[in-house]
Design an enzyme around this catalytic site. Structure first.
Site, short mmCIF file in Angstrom:
data_model
loop_
_atom_site.label_atom_id
_atom_site.label_comp_id
_atom_site.label_asym_id
_atom_site.label_seq_id
_atom_site.Cartn_x
_atom_site.Cartn_y
_atom_site.Cartn_z
N TYR A 1 18.78 -31.79 1.98
CA TYR A 1 18.77 -30.33 2.04
C TYR A 1 20.02 -29.74 1.37
CZ TYR A 1 18.28 -25.77 4.47
OH TYR A 1 18.15 -24.45 4.79
N LYS B 1 20.12 -27.29 -1.84
CA LYS B 1 20.69 -25.94 -1.74
C LYS B 1 21.90 -25.77 -2.67
CE LYS B 1 17.83 -24.21 1.31
NZ LYS B 1 16.85 -23.21 0.87
N SER C 1 21.85 -21.89 1.14
CA SER C 1 22.30 -22.14 2.51
C SER C 1 23.78 -22.47 2.49
CB SER C 1 21.53 -23.33 3.09
OG SER C 1 22.15 -23.80 4.27
P1 NDP Z 1 10.58 -21.29 8.35
O1 NDP Z 1 10.34 -22.74 8.60
O2 NDP Z 1 10.60 -20.36 9.49
O3 NDP Z 1 9.51 -20.75 7.27
C1 NDP Z 1 9.32 -21.46 6.08
C2 NDP Z 1 8.41 -20.69 5.16
O4 NDP Z 1 8.31 -21.41 3.93
C3 NDP Z 1 7.00 -20.54 5.67
O5 NDP Z 1 6.51 -19.30 5.25
C4 NDP Z 1 6.25 -21.69 4.99
O6 NDP Z 1 4.86 -21.47 4.83
C5 NDP Z 1 6.93 -21.67 3.63
N1 NDP Z 1 6.84 -22.94 2.90
C6 NDP Z 1 7.30 -24.17 3.28
N2 NDP Z 1 7.01 -25.08 2.35
C7 NDP Z 1 6.36 -24.44 1.34
C8 NDP Z 1 5.79 -24.85 0.12
N3 NDP Z 1 5.84 -26.10 -0.29
N4 NDP Z 1 5.16 -23.91 -0.64
C9 NDP Z 1 5.11 -22.62 -0.24
N5 NDP Z 1 5.63 -22.17 0.91
C10 NDP Z 1 6.25 -23.08 1.70
O7 NDP Z 1 11.97 -21.24 7.54
P2 NDP Z 1 13.16 -20.17 7.60
O8 NDP Z 1 12.63 -18.81 7.62
O9 NDP Z 1 14.13 -20.60 8.63
O10 NDP Z 1 13.87 -20.48 6.19
C11 NDP Z 1 13.59 -19.74 5.02
C12 NDP Z 1 14.57 -20.16 3.94
O11 NDP Z 1 15.90 -19.94 4.39
C13 NDP Z 1 14.49 -21.65 3.59
O12 NDP Z 1 14.70 -21.83 2.22
C14 NDP Z 1 15.64 -22.23 4.38
O13 NDP Z 1 16.10 -23.43 3.81
C15 NDP Z 1 16.66 -21.13 4.27
N6 NDP Z 1 17.68 -21.15 5.29
C16 NDP Z 1 17.36 -21.09 6.62
C17 NDP Z 1 18.35 -21.13 7.58
C18 NDP Z 1 18.06 -21.06 9.04
O14 NDP Z 1 19.02 -21.23 9.84
N7 NDP Z 1 16.82 -20.81 9.47
C19 NDP Z 1 19.77 -21.26 7.20
C20 NDP Z 1 19.99 -21.33 5.78
C21 NDP Z 1 18.99 -21.27 4.87
P3 NDP Z 1 3.79 -21.86 6.02
O15 NDP Z 1 3.99 -20.84 7.09
O16 NDP Z 1 2.47 -21.81 5.39
O17 NDP Z 1 4.19 -23.24 6.47
#
Ligand code: NDP
Length: 246
Positions: free
Chosen positions: A154, A158, A141
């Protein structure tokens, strides 16, 4: 382009992960999705791939649990026969000011976002070494590059992921395995939809491109890094942020 390849995408059931899964499948890869608990979303993602003529498997697995990731990686190897691409995308937030942040909230974010990626790389790495190929893509991130108010946990996770990326890249480069990180900015997913409208508008106003990113903006880069065109790129961190951190 990725026909015959097998990709593992953690957190592939929703948001950025889902877009990555879709893009890799569109390019011909079979996909194994790891999710935390939302089975319906994981099944929906697999359903979205119908029409691409690829295999999709959804595995409930907490990436923060080393033994669970080991078991799941072995299961995927049994089901799909190999792994070519690993995308460490699963992530959570537990925001709060440093003055009041609970230790548990710090630990939970490190365990999922940073250790989770270590667990997956550790468990896939022997297979990659044996195969003498592999693509590892870690979703970091811009918070890991610049820090972000309210996200000490976070940002630390990251930033740690960037250190992990560079070390893994150095260690595995000689065996034809690449490891790169993507640093998204503000992307429209469930993670950011929780923000109040005023705060959200303020972030969007600060982005030079004046819009939030789409999950597909990140997925396009992930697919590129997984493909032949990125064979000589490793240890790199690439922002997808509409200019937010120029
Ligand atoms: P979401 O909250 O939309 O989705 C998160 C996903 O991660 C879901 O599929 C969830 O599964 C899964 N997940 C969470 N915890 C676990 C765990 N312990 N084990 C396995 N799976 C897990 O997140 P985003 O799509 O927004 O983010 C995806 C990545 O991108 C993250 O790493 C985030 O930090 C990074 N990111 C996001 C940004 C943003 O602006 N959105 C910006 C920068 C980085 P389930 O559906 O079962 O809960």
């Amino acid at each position: 382009m990725l026909k015959g390849q097998v990709a593992v995408v953690t957190g592939g059931s929703r948001g950025i992960g889902r877009a990555i899964v879709r893009k890799l499948a569109e390019n011909g890869a079979d996909v194994a999705i790891l999710y935390a608990g939302n089975q319906k979303a994981a099944e929906e993602t697999c359903t979205l791939l119908q029409g691409f003529s690829v295999r999709c498997g959804a595995y409930r697995c907490d990436v923060a649990d080393f033994d669970a990731t080991k078991k799941t990686v072995n299961e995927i190897l049994k089901d799909f026969g190999k792994i070519d691409i690993l995308v460490n995308n699963a992530g959570i937030t537990r925001d709060g000011s440093i003055a009041t942040m609970k230790e548990q909230d710090f630990d939970d974010v490190i365990r999922t976002n940073l250790k989770g990626s270590f667990h997956m790389i550790r468990n896939c790495c022997r297979h990659f070494l044996h195969q003498r190929s592999g693509r590892i893509i870690n979703i970091s991130s811009v918070a890991g590059l610049s820090g972000n108010v309210g996200q000490a946990n976070y940002s630390s996770a990251k930033a740690g992921l960037i250190g992990l990326t560079k070390t893994v890249a150095r260690e595995l480069a000689g065996r034809g395995i690449t490891c790169n990180a993507i640093a998204p900015g503000f992307i429209d997913t469930d993670m950011t939809r929780g923000m109040n409208e005023k705060a959200r508008d303020a972030v969007v106003a600060s982005i030079p491109m004046k819009r939030a990113g789409k999950p597909e903006d990140v997925a396009n880069l992930a697919a590129f890094l997984a493909g032949d065109g990125a064979a000589y790129i490793t240890g790199e961190v690439i922002r997808v942020d509409g200019g937010l951190c120029i």
